[in-house]
Design a protein around this motif. Structure first.
Motif, PDB file in Angstrom:
ATOM      1  N   LEU A  20       0.828  -1.204   0.000  1.00 31.70           N
ATOM      2  CA  LEU A  20       0.000   0.000   0.000  1.00 31.70           C
ATOM      3  C   LEU A  20       0.864   1.256   0.000  1.00 31.70           C
ATOM      4  O   LEU A  20       0.605   2.209  -0.742  1.00 31.70           O
ATOM      5  N   GLN A  21       1.888   1.258   0.862  1.00 29.09           N
ATOM      6  CA  GLN A  21       2.771   2.426   0.954  1.00 29.09           C
ATOM      7  C   GLN A  21       3.530   2.657  -0.345  1.00 29.09           C
ATOM      8  O   GLN A  21       3.719   3.801  -0.763  1.00 29.09           O
ATOM      9  N   ALA A  22       3.930   1.573  -0.986  1.00 25.50           N
ATOM     10  CA  ALA A  22       4.636   1.701  -2.255  1.00 25.50           C
ATOM     11  C   ALA A  22       3.717   2.231  -3.352  1.00 25.50           C
ATOM     12  O   ALA A  22       4.135   3.033  -4.199  1.00 25.50           O
ATOM     13  N   GLN A  23       2.462   1.785  -3.338  1.00 31.78           N
ATOM     14  CA  GLN A  23       1.520   2.158  -4.392  1.00 31.78           C
ATOM     15  C   GLN A  23       0.944   3.562  -4.203  1.00 31.78           C
ATOM     16  O   GLN A  23       0.820   4.332  -5.160  1.00 31.78           O
ATOM     17  N   TYR A  24       0.583   3.898  -2.952  1.00 34.71           N
ATOM     18  CA  TYR A  24      -0.157   5.133  -2.706  1.00 34.71           C
ATOM     19  C   TYR A  24       0.617   6.165  -1.882  1.00 34.71           C
ATOM     20  O   TYR A  24       0.169   7.309  -1.778  1.00 34.71           O
ATOM     21  N   GLY A  25       1.759   5.760  -1.311  1.00 35.92           N
ATOM     22  CA  GLY A  25       2.555   6.686  -0.511  1.00 35.92           C
ATOM     23  C   GLY A  25       2.189   6.597   0.959  1.00 35.92           C
ATOM     24  O   GLY A  25       1.003   6.578   1.317  1.00 35.92           O
ATOM     25  N   ALA A  26       3.202   6.545   1.822  1.00 34.29           N
ATOM     26  CA  ALA A  26       2.967   6.428   3.263  1.00 34.29           C
ATOM     27  C   ALA A  26       2.161   7.599   3.790  1.00 34.29           C
ATOM     28  O   ALA A  26       1.380   7.459   4.742  1.00 34.29           O
ATOM     29  N   GLU A  27       2.319   8.782   3.175  1.00 30.38           N
ATOM     30  CA  GLU A  27       1.606   9.972   3.652  1.00 30.38           C
ATOM     31  C   GLU A  27       0.105   9.896   3.377  1.00 30.38           C
ATOM     32  O   GLU A  27      -0.682  10.673   3.948  1.00 30.38           O
ATOM     33  N   SER A  28      -0.328   8.977   2.543  1.00 31.47           N
ATOM     34  CA  SER A  28      -1.754   8.829   2.209  1.00 31.47           C
ATOM     35  C   SER A  28      -2.478   7.866   3.146  1.00 31.47           C
ATOM     36  O   SER A  28      -3.682   7.654   2.990  1.00 31.47           O
ATOM     37  N   LEU A  29      -1.756   7.286   4.106  1.00 36.58           N
ATOM     38  CA  LEU A  29      -2.314   6.234   4.942  1.00 36.58           C
ATOM     39  C   LEU A  29      -2.279   6.568   6.428  1.00 36.58           C
ATOM     40  O   LEU A  29      -1.302   7.137   6.920  1.00 36.58           O
ATOM     41  N   VAL A  30      -3.351   6.234   7.123  1.00 41.82           N
ATOM     42  CA  VAL A  30      -3.275   6.006   8.561  1.00 41.82           C
ATOM     43  C   VAL A  30      -2.967   4.526   8.669  1.00 41.82           C
ATOM     44  O   VAL A  30      -3.846   3.675   8.504  1.00 41.82           O
ATOM     45  N   ALA A  31      -1.699   4.202   8.902  1.00 43.24           N
ATOM     46  CA  ALA A  31      -1.235   2.829   8.702  1.00 43.24           C
ATOM     47  C   ALA A  31      -1.790   1.847   9.708  1.00 43.24           C
ATOM     48  O   ALA A  31      -2.080   0.700   9.374  1.00 43.24           O
ATOM     49  N   ASP A  32      -1.929   2.268  10.944  1.00 46.20           N
ATOM     50  CA  ASP A  32      -2.320   1.317  11.998  1.00 46.20           C
ATOM     51  C   ASP A  32      -3.400   1.933  12.866  1.00 46.20           C
ATOM     52  O   ASP A  32      -3.153   2.871  13.619  1.00 46.20           O
ATOM     53  N   THR A  33      -4.608   1.427  12.741  1.00 48.88           N
ATOM     54  CA  THR A  33      -5.702   1.884  13.573  1.00 48.88           C
ATOM     55  C   THR A  33      -6.545   0.674  13.945  1.00 48.88           C
ATOM     56  O   THR A  33      -6.278  -0.446  13.511  1.00 48.88           O
ATOM     57  N   SER A  34      -7.540   0.876  14.774  1.00 49.25           N
ATOM     58  CA  SER A  34      -8.362  -0.266  15.196  1.00 49.25           C
ATOM     59  C   SER A  34      -9.802   0.176  15.383  1.00 49.25           C
ATOM     60  O   SER A  34     -10.098   1.348  15.630  1.00 49.25           O
ATOM     61  N   TRP A  35     -10.703  -0.783  15.225  1.00 48.75           N
ATOM     62  CA  TRP A  35     -12.123  -0.574  15.467  1.00 48.75           C
ATOM     63  C   TRP A  35     -12.564  -1.592  16.502  1.00 48.75           C
ATOM     64  O   TRP A  35     -12.289  -2.787  16.365  1.00 48.75           O
ATOM     65  N   GLY A  61      -6.568  -2.333  11.231  1.00 52.14           N
ATOM     66  CA  GLY A  61      -6.473  -2.066   9.811  1.00 52.14           C
ATOM     67  C   GLY A  61      -5.878  -0.711   9.526  1.00 52.14           C
ATOM     68  O   GLY A  61      -5.261  -0.078  10.391  1.00 52.14           O
ATOM     69  N   SER A  62      -6.062  -0.243   8.297  1.00 55.28           N
ATOM     70  CA  SER A  62      -5.536   1.040   7.844  1.00 55.28           C
ATOM     71  C   SER A  62      -6.655   1.830   7.176  1.00 55.28           C
ATOM     72  O   SER A  62      -7.672   1.271   6.760  1.00 55.28           O
ATOM     73  N   ILE A  63      -6.446   3.144   7.089  1.00 58.04           N
ATOM     74  CA  ILE A  63      -7.361   4.013   6.350  1.00 58.04           C
ATOM     75  C   ILE A  63      -6.567   4.695   5.239  1.00 58.04           C
ATOM     76  O   ILE A  63      -5.564   5.355   5.500  1.00 58.04           O
ATOM     77  N   LEU A  64      -7.028   4.521   4.035  1.00 60.66           N
ATOM     78  CA  LEU A  64      -6.382   5.130   2.870  1.00 60.66           C
ATOM     79  C   LEU A  64      -7.091   6.438   2.528  1.00 60.66           C
ATOM     80  O   LEU A  64      -8.317   6.478   2.500  1.00 60.66           O
ATOM     81  N   GLY A  94      -1.149 -10.054   8.563  1.00 57.08           N
ATOM     82  CA  GLY A  94      -0.332  -9.143   7.782  1.00 57.08           C
ATOM     83  C   GLY A  94      -0.728  -8.979   6.330  1.00 57.08           C
ATOM     84  O   GLY A  94      -0.202  -8.114   5.630  1.00 57.08           O
ATOM     85  N   GLN A  95      -1.672  -9.779   5.860  1.00 55.63           N
ATOM     86  CA  GLN A  95      -2.115  -9.714   4.469  1.00 55.63           C
ATOM     87  C   GLN A  95      -3.464  -9.001   4.378  1.00 55.63           C
ATOM     88  O   GLN A  95      -4.330  -9.186   5.242  1.00 55.63           O
ATOM     89  N   ILE A  96      -3.645  -8.189   3.336  1.00 52.76           N
ATOM     90  CA  ILE A  96      -4.911  -7.486   3.164  1.00 52.76           C
ATOM     91  C   ILE A  96      -6.030  -8.504   2.930  1.00 52.76           C
ATOM     92  O   ILE A  96      -5.951  -9.342   2.032  1.00 52.76           O
ATOM     93  N   LEU A  97      -7.052  -8.418   3.765  1.00 49.30           N
ATOM     94  CA  LEU A  97      -8.185  -9.332   3.674  1.00 49.30           C
ATOM     95  C   LEU A  97      -9.341  -8.707   2.904  1.00 49.30           C
ATOM     96  O   LEU A  97      -9.968  -9.348   2.077  1.00 49.30           O
ATOM     97  N   ASP A  98      -9.640  -7.432   3.206  1.00 49.78           N
ATOM     98  CA  ASP A  98     -10.720  -6.774   2.475  1.00 49.78           C
ATOM     99  C   ASP A  98     -10.527  -5.269   2.457  1.00 49.78           C
ATOM    100  O   ASP A  98      -9.758  -4.700   3.243  1.00 49.78           O
ATOM    101  N   VAL A  99     -11.215  -4.634   1.534  1.00 52.85           N
ATOM    102  CA  VAL A  99     -11.195  -3.184   1.369  1.00 52.85           C
ATOM    103  C   VAL A  99     -12.643  -2.718   1.314  1.00 52.85           C
ATOM    104  O   VAL A  99     -13.460  -3.285   0.580  1.00 52.85           O
ATOM    105  N   SER A 100     -12.969  -1.668   2.097  1.00 57.33           N
ATOM    106  CA  SER A 100     -14.352  -1.227   2.225  1.00 57.33           C
ATOM    107  C   SER A 100     -14.482   0.268   1.983  1.00 57.33           C
ATOM    108  O   SER A 100     -13.580   1.045   2.314  1.00 57.33           O
ATOM    109  N   VAL A 101     -15.610   0.666   1.426  1.00 56.44           N
ATOM    110  CA  VAL A 101     -15.991   2.070   1.330  1.00 56.44           C
ATOM    111  C   VAL A 101     -17.451   2.171   1.762  1.00 56.44           C
ATOM    112  O   VAL A 101     -18.218   1.207   1.629  1.00 56.44           O
TER     113      VAL A 101
END
Length: 229
Positions: free
Chosen positions: A45-60, A69-72, A87-94
């Protein structure tokens, strides 16, 4: 159905949170949600979208469950929620009224149910409206959106629970913890919009994870039996 469990829990959490991604202008989705899933992990994700575009580590937190998970692109019309497993992306939601994301299959926020039926190339089944999992697709009934390689988890107009065009009495007939074919005349008349969307990699939970999710579902979906006097 096992593939849906984690996303059902995540969408239930996210639907309770306010979103700042709404825009008065109509958005034309031009970003592909599948590309996020293809990043495989946080490093991708960081390589594709840039570390500055992510809240890398958060929780619900939902009851005894803590989902990490993370928020892009947080707080923008490109916001997406990402959840991991080992450590592997399981799902992406909007979620929300609209977003710049769409899926390769053509799904995006705001799409009408009858248009989703065209994409599925078949009718499908949804849960009754007006509860936490209301308007959730229960089965794609063998349609195009129910393929084995990727699971589409979709919910219609449950965030605001609106039912324009239907009386309260009519709405009650397609509400509650039951399942309805979308060919039901009142559902056709309502024709709700897609307001929560996730794409999920097929995954079978471990025994302990399954027990945890089963406990949550029991607590939230199965009413307690009344004791006899």
């Amino acid at each position: 159905m096992k593939n849906y469990l984690y996303s059902l829990v995540l969408l239930a959490v996210l639907s309770c949170q306010s979103s700042n991604t709404e825009n008065q202008e109509t958005l034309v989705p031009n970003l592909i949600l599948n590309d996020v899933l293809a990043c495989k992990d946080l490093a991708g994700l960081q390589a594709q979208y840039g570390a500055e575009s992510l809240v890398a580590d958060t929780s619900w937190i939902l009851n005894e469950d803590t989902l990490r998970g993370s928020i892009l692109y947080p707080n923008t019309n490109k916001q997406a929620y990402i959840m991991y497993h080992q450590g592997q992306i399981l799902d992406v939601s909007v979620l929300g009224k609209q977003s710049l994301w769409k899926t390769n299959s053509g799904l995006y926020l705001g799409l009408k149910m009858l248009d989703v039926e065209k994409l599925n190339q078949k009718n499908f089944t949804v849960s009754g409206f007006n509860w936490v999992n209301g308007g959730m697709v229960v089965s794609w009934e063998g349609g195009k959106l129910g393929g084995d390689n990727l699971t589409h988890v979709v919910q219609f107009s449950n965030a605001e629970n609106k039912h324009e065009g239907l009386s309260d009495m009519e709405y009650s007939q397609i509400s509650g913890e039951a399942e309805f074919d979308i060919r039901h005349p009142l559902i056709q008349k309502l024709n709700p919009r897609l307001d929560q969307l996730a794409i999920v990699k097929p995954y079978v939970p471990t025994k302990s994870e399954g027990q945890s999710m089963g406990t949550h579902i029991t607590k939230t979906q199965i009413p307690k039996s009344k004791k006899k006097p």
